[in-house]
Design a protein around this motif. Structure first.
Motif, PDB file in Angstrom:
ATOM      1  N   MET A  47       0.822  -1.210   0.000  1.00 41.59           N
ATOM      2  CA  MET A  47       0.000   0.000   0.000  1.00 41.59           C
ATOM      3  C   MET A  47       0.859   1.265   0.000  1.00 41.59           C
ATOM      4  SD  MET A  47      -3.251  -0.904   2.457  1.00 41.59           S
ATOM      5  CE  MET A  47      -2.316  -1.684   3.766  1.00 41.59           C
ATOM      6  N   LYS A  48       1.931   1.255   0.760  1.00 43.10           N
ATOM      7  CA  LYS A  48       2.789   2.441   0.849  1.00 43.10           C
ATOM      8  C   LYS A  48       3.511   2.705  -0.469  1.00 43.10           C
ATOM      9  CE  LYS A  48       3.391   2.322   5.859  1.00 43.10           C
ATOM     10  NZ  LYS A  48       4.329   2.050   6.985  1.00 43.10           N
ATOM     11  N   ILE A  49       3.839   1.656  -1.203  1.00 43.20           N
ATOM     12  CA  ILE A  49       4.436   1.858  -2.531  1.00 43.20           C
ATOM     13  C   ILE A  49       3.398   2.447  -3.480  1.00 43.20           C
ATOM     14  CG2 ILE A  49       5.368   0.653  -4.559  1.00 43.20           C
ATOM     15  CD1 ILE A  49       6.756  -1.269  -2.600  1.00 43.20           C
ATOM     16  N   LEU A  50       2.178   1.933  -3.449  1.00 41.51           N
ATOM     17  CA  LEU A  50       1.113   2.461  -4.306  1.00 41.51           C
ATOM     18  C   LEU A  50       0.819   3.923  -4.007  1.00 41.51           C
ATOM     19  CD1 LEU A  50      -1.302  -0.602  -4.171  1.00 41.51           C
ATOM     20  CD2 LEU A  50      -0.381   0.375  -6.283  1.00 41.51           C
TER      21      LEU A  50
ATOM     22  N   GLY B 261       2.937   6.187  -2.716  1.00 39.23           N
ATOM     23  CA  GLY B 261       4.084   7.085  -2.810  1.00 39.23           C
ATOM     24  C   GLY B 261       4.881   7.269  -1.541  1.00 39.23           C
ATOM     25  N   TYR B 262       4.600   6.469  -0.506  1.00 34.41           N
ATOM     26  CA  TYR B 262       5.355   6.596   0.748  1.00 34.41           C
ATOM     27  C   TYR B 262       6.680   5.846   0.697  1.00 34.41           C
ATOM     28  CZ  TYR B 262       1.199   8.594   2.944  1.00 34.41           C
ATOM     29  OH  TYR B 262       0.138   9.408   3.266  1.00 34.41           O
ATOM     30  N   LEU B 263       6.757   4.819  -0.163  1.00 35.21           N
ATOM     31  CA  LEU B 263       7.973   4.028  -0.310  1.00 35.21           C
ATOM     32  C   LEU B 263       8.292   3.864  -1.790  1.00 35.21           C
ATOM     33  CD1 LEU B 263       7.387   1.066   2.218  1.00 35.21           C
ATOM     34  CD2 LEU B 263       8.945   3.010   2.534  1.00 35.21           C
ATOM     35  N   ASP B 264       9.574   3.783  -2.107  1.00 31.66           N
ATOM     36  CA  ASP B 264      10.006   3.445  -3.461  1.00 31.66           C
ATOM     37  C   ASP B 264      10.264   1.951  -3.542  1.00 31.66           C
ATOM     38  OD1 ASP B 264       9.988   5.991  -4.599  1.00 31.66           O
ATOM     39  OD2 ASP B 264      11.976   6.454  -3.788  1.00 31.66           O
ATOM     40  N   PRO B 265       9.906   1.312  -4.667  1.00 33.73           N
ATOM     41  CA  PRO B 265      10.234  -0.103  -4.823  1.00 33.73           C
ATOM     42  C   PRO B 265      11.729  -0.291  -5.041  1.00 33.73           C
ATOM     43  CG  PRO B 265       9.269   0.750  -6.842  1.00 33.73           C
ATOM     44  CD  PRO B 265       9.175   1.857  -5.828  1.00 33.73           C
TER      45      PRO B 265
ATOM     46  N   ILE C 228       5.812   5.523 -13.429  1.00 32.60           N
ATOM     47  CA  ILE C 228       5.935   6.740 -12.639  1.00 32.60           C
ATOM     48  C   ILE C 228       6.769   6.437 -11.406  1.00 32.60           C
ATOM     49  CG2 ILE C 228       3.829   6.332 -11.273  1.00 32.60           C
ATOM     50  CD1 ILE C 228       3.351   9.380 -11.395  1.00 32.60           C
ATOM     51  N   ARG C 229       7.525   7.413 -10.982  1.00 27.04           N
ATOM     52  CA  ARG C 229       8.282   7.317  -9.716  1.00 27.04           C
ATOM     53  C   ARG C 229       7.869   8.518  -8.873  1.00 27.04           C
ATOM     54  NH1 ARG C 229      12.788   4.341  -8.432  1.00 27.04           N
ATOM     55  NH2 ARG C 229      13.920   5.001  -6.557  1.00 27.04           N
ATOM     56  N   PHE C 230       7.066   8.274  -7.863  1.00 30.25           N
ATOM     57  CA  PHE C 230       6.547   9.363  -7.048  1.00 30.25           C
ATOM     58  C   PHE C 230       7.675  10.047  -6.276  1.00 30.25           C
ATOM     59  CE2 PHE C 230       2.749   6.435  -7.021  1.00 30.25           C
ATOM     60  CZ  PHE C 230       1.977   7.218  -7.857  1.00 30.25           C
ATOM     61  N   ALA C 231       7.626  11.388  -6.255  1.00 29.81           N
ATOM     62  CA  ALA C 231       8.574  12.134  -5.432  1.00 29.81           C
ATOM     63  C   ALA C 231       8.231  11.980  -3.946  1.00 29.81           C
ATOM     64  CB  ALA C 231       8.558  13.610  -5.823  1.00 29.81           C
ATOM     65  N   GLY C 232       7.031  11.526  -3.668  1.00 34.82           N
ATOM     66  CA  GLY C 232       6.576  11.324  -2.292  1.00 34.82           C
ATOM     67  C   GLY C 232       5.075  11.207  -2.274  1.00 34.82           C
ATOM     68  N   SER C 233       4.516  11.033  -1.066  1.00 37.08           N
ATOM     69  CA  SER C 233       3.070  10.864  -0.949  1.00 37.08           C
ATOM     70  C   SER C 233       2.310  12.121  -1.368  1.00 37.08           C
ATOM     71  CB  SER C 233       2.704  10.486   0.495  1.00 37.08           C
ATOM     72  OG  SER C 233       3.119  11.503   1.399  1.00 37.08           O
TER      73      SER C 233
ATOM     74  N   LEU D 164      -2.171  13.665  -7.492  1.00 36.11           N
ATOM     75  CA  LEU D 164      -2.686  12.911  -8.631  1.00 36.11           C
ATOM     76  C   LEU D 164      -3.989  12.177  -8.299  1.00 36.11           C
ATOM     77  CD1 LEU D 164       0.694  11.425  -9.937  1.00 36.11           C
ATOM     78  CD2 LEU D 164      -0.695  13.203 -11.039  1.00 36.11           C
ATOM     79  N   GLY D 165      -4.459  12.326  -7.059  1.00 28.16           N
ATOM     80  CA  GLY D 165      -5.727  11.712  -6.669  1.00 28.16           C
ATOM     81  C   GLY D 165      -5.598  10.355  -6.019  1.00 28.16           C
ATOM     82  N   ILE D 166      -4.403  10.004  -5.517  1.00 29.06           N
ATOM     83  CA  ILE D 166      -4.186   8.729  -4.832  1.00 29.06           C
ATOM     84  C   ILE D 166      -4.181   9.018  -3.332  1.00 29.06           C
ATOM     85  CG2 ILE D 166      -2.654   6.748  -4.530  1.00 29.06           C
ATOM     86  CD1 ILE D 166      -1.488   7.520  -7.349  1.00 29.06           C
ATOM     87  N   ILE D 167      -5.248   8.637  -2.667  1.00 31.30           N
ATOM     88  CA  ILE D 167      -5.437   8.990  -1.264  1.00 31.30           C
ATOM     89  C   ILE D 167      -5.409   7.717  -0.415  1.00 31.30           C
ATOM     90  CG2 ILE D 167      -6.923  10.180   0.396  1.00 31.30           C
ATOM     91  CD1 ILE D 167      -5.933  11.944  -1.926  1.00 31.30           C
ATOM     92  N   MET D 168      -4.667   7.771   0.697  1.00 29.48           N
ATOM     93  CA  MET D 168      -4.577   6.612   1.590  1.00 29.48           C
ATOM     94  C   MET D 168      -5.122   6.961   2.960  1.00 29.48           C
ATOM     95  SD  MET D 168      -1.302   4.188   2.505  1.00 29.48           S
ATOM     96  CE  MET D 168      -1.419   2.885   3.724  1.00 29.48           C
ATOM     97  N   ILE D 169      -6.029   6.118   3.465  1.00 30.36           N
ATOM     98  CA  ILE D 169      -6.519   6.222   4.840  1.00 30.36           C
ATOM     99  C   ILE D 169      -5.737   5.212   5.659  1.00 30.36           C
ATOM    100  CG2 ILE D 169      -8.498   6.000   6.371  1.00 30.36           C
ATOM    101  CD1 ILE D 169     -10.310   6.621   4.005  1.00 30.36           C
TER     102      ILE D 169
END
Length: 501
Positions: free
Chosen positions: A48-51, A53-57, A69-74, A80-85
């Motif tokens: 979940m954290k990779i999806l 943007g909290y962690l890089d693979p 894509i390589r997220f710069a961070g969460s 981009l509309g990717i929200i984590m609860i």
């Protein structure tokens, strides 16, 4: 089948020399609820954290709208509309509810913050969630279920294309869960892609379109939910059959070891009395808010109270937890993250903290501490990649097993366990149930407080049920049934003893 919004392609993730994900492929499609399940430590949180943007693979790639894509961070993922609860609340306790909902995205009127608009929109979101929390209330002063609803309100306030939900119902009542599921249905109809994790397989069966099982960092199964049973899911998670989830019940003796008489905690518990026998597992049931936890905390010395508590014939003074511990009573809190463990400290530091005086004076004997940790890891099957890691980086199940080891380090005669398996996978539940039965067989006496009906029925030889701060009745033997517990918890059968021992 619609193209994925967000996907993982051959993802691996290592922490130091230890690889925790191995070649994971996973996709989230618009208008689909995709459940990700697995035992604690299977790699769900890392995925979940990779999806999000909290962690890089370490290897493989993340695809967004079909492009790597390589997220710069969460923050970029959220833009981009990717929200984590998160399972652990990500709230600023000192701020108000509305300030938390719009934190970092404050509404403005000219150069000034538009407090009125933020409060109004927060109220609208909370109303949708049937949450009665005041938008102007400080978060530290609202209940745990209301905090979860505030987290959900935060997510709903954003234009989510992907919503990742980590154990969202762990602290919610059945009614609150129904409200949440109605919102999930609405978001699914709007084309949002939803990742849903839960250890409650009945919920997965009810809400998810597709379920993927992760075991030891490997995707072992992915199916349409309609094509699998709860037993199929459980077997895939643990790699074995779980036909005997609960061990045989241990029947206690006739000798009372703990007696609580006339316990009153102002405003929450009224004239409650119970008796615990040696070698017995006694359940305490009731709805959330019925006073179960407050009664247990009062008995353990964590709350001021009137009435008497007697352990092995010795009166325990009110509000003195150290005296209760010294007399042989241990309490395992339902809030392992907030009150049970220091998440930033190591396993050894957490394990021995309550008993430091026994590990040397004035200097701590580190070798003895390490030996105690060796025993705890072996006895409680704690899985930790590194002994020196922060406890907050352990899975929920391993945190709970460490908390059990910490609680039992004082060698107590009586153990009160509040919500022993909240947020824990079915395989770890089985381990904890076996441990509870083993402790009772050794002659220890245990009180289990649980919101899960099968847990009370499967573990306890006798169940005390609370309603509106009072003990509504007591069930024993064959009378410990779901119908009996529910009727007492709802106040339908008042102040009775049915088959009580």
């Amino acid at each position: 089948m619609r193209d994925p919004i967000l996907a993982l392609d051959g993802i691996a993730k290592s922490f130091g020399p230890i690889e925790v994900l191995h070649g994971v492929d996973f996709a989230l499609r618009p208008g689909e609820v995709h459940a990700l399940i697995g035992e604690n430590g299977a790699g769900k949180s890392t995925t979940m954290k990779i999806l999000a943007g909290y962690l890089d693979p370490t290897a493989g790639q993340v695809l967004f709208d079909g492009k790597p894509i390589r997220f710069a961070g969460s923050d970029q993922a959220e833009d981009l509309g990717i929200i984590m609860i998160h399972q652990e609340f990500n709230l600023a306790e000192h701020l108000n509810v509305d300030q938390n909902v719009f934190l970092g995205r404050e509404l403005k009127r000219g150069f000034l913050l538009d407090h009125k608009a933020m409060r109004q929109q927060t109220q609208e979101l909370l109303t949708r969630l049937d949450c009665r929390a005041d938008p102007g209330a400080q978060v530290s002063r609202i209940s745990v279920p209301d905090k979860q609803m505030v987290e959900i309100a935060k997510a709903l306030s954003r234009k989510a294309r992907v919503l990742i939900m980590d154990e969202p119902t762990a602290v919610l009542t059945e009614k609150e869960t129904d409200v949440l599921f109605a919102q999930i249905e609405r978001l699914r109809a709007e084309g949002v892609a939803i990742l849903y994790t839960s250890h409650k397989l009945g919920e997965v069966k009810r809400i998810a379109d597709r379920v993927t099982v992760l075991r030891d960092g490997v995707m072992v199964r992915s199916d349409l939910t309609a094509d699998v049973t709860e037993d199929d899911m459980a077997t895939a998670m643990v790699g074995r059959e779980l036909s005997d989830l609960f061990p045989p019940k241990v029947m206690g003796g006739a000798e009372p070891i703990l007696e609580a008489q006339g316990i009153t905690v102002p405003g929450v518990v009224h004239d409650a009395s119970l008796t615990l026998h040696k070698g017995e597992v006694l359940g305490i049931g009731g709805l959330v808010g019925s006073g179960r936890t407050e009664l247990a905390e009062a008995i353990a010395g964590l709350r001021p109270r009137s009435g008497t508590v007697r352990l092995k014939g010795q009166d325990l003074p009110a509000g003195q937890v150290a005296r209760a511990m010294a007399a042989g009573l241990a309490y395992l809190t339902e809030d392992r993250k907030g009150a049970g463990l220091l998440l930033e400290k190591t396993l050894r530091e957490n394990l021995t903290l309550p008993m430091l005086e026994t590990f040397g004076r004035p200097l701590i004997d580190r070798k003895r501490e390490e030996a105690a940790l060796d025993r705890a890891i072996a006895d409680f099957a704690i899985k930790a990649p590194e002994r020196g890691m922060a406890v907050g980086d352990l899975s929920g199940g391993n945190q709970q097993k460490l908390l059990l080891a910490k609680t039992l380090l004082s060698d107590p005669d009586v153990i009160i366990i509040d919500e022993p398996t909240r947020g824990i996978d079915i395989g770890t539940k089985q381990q904890i149930y076996t441990l509870i039965a083993r402790l009772a067989a050794e002659g220890r006496s245990i009180i289990v407080i649980s919101s899960e009906m099968p847990e009370l029925i499967g573990l306890a030889s006798r169940v005390v049920v609370m309603h509106a701060g009072r003990i509504a009745g007591e069930l024993a033997g064959d009378a410990v049934t779901e119908r009996g517990i529910v009727r007492l918890a709802m106040g339908m059968d008042g102040h009775q003893k049915d088959g009580a021992a």
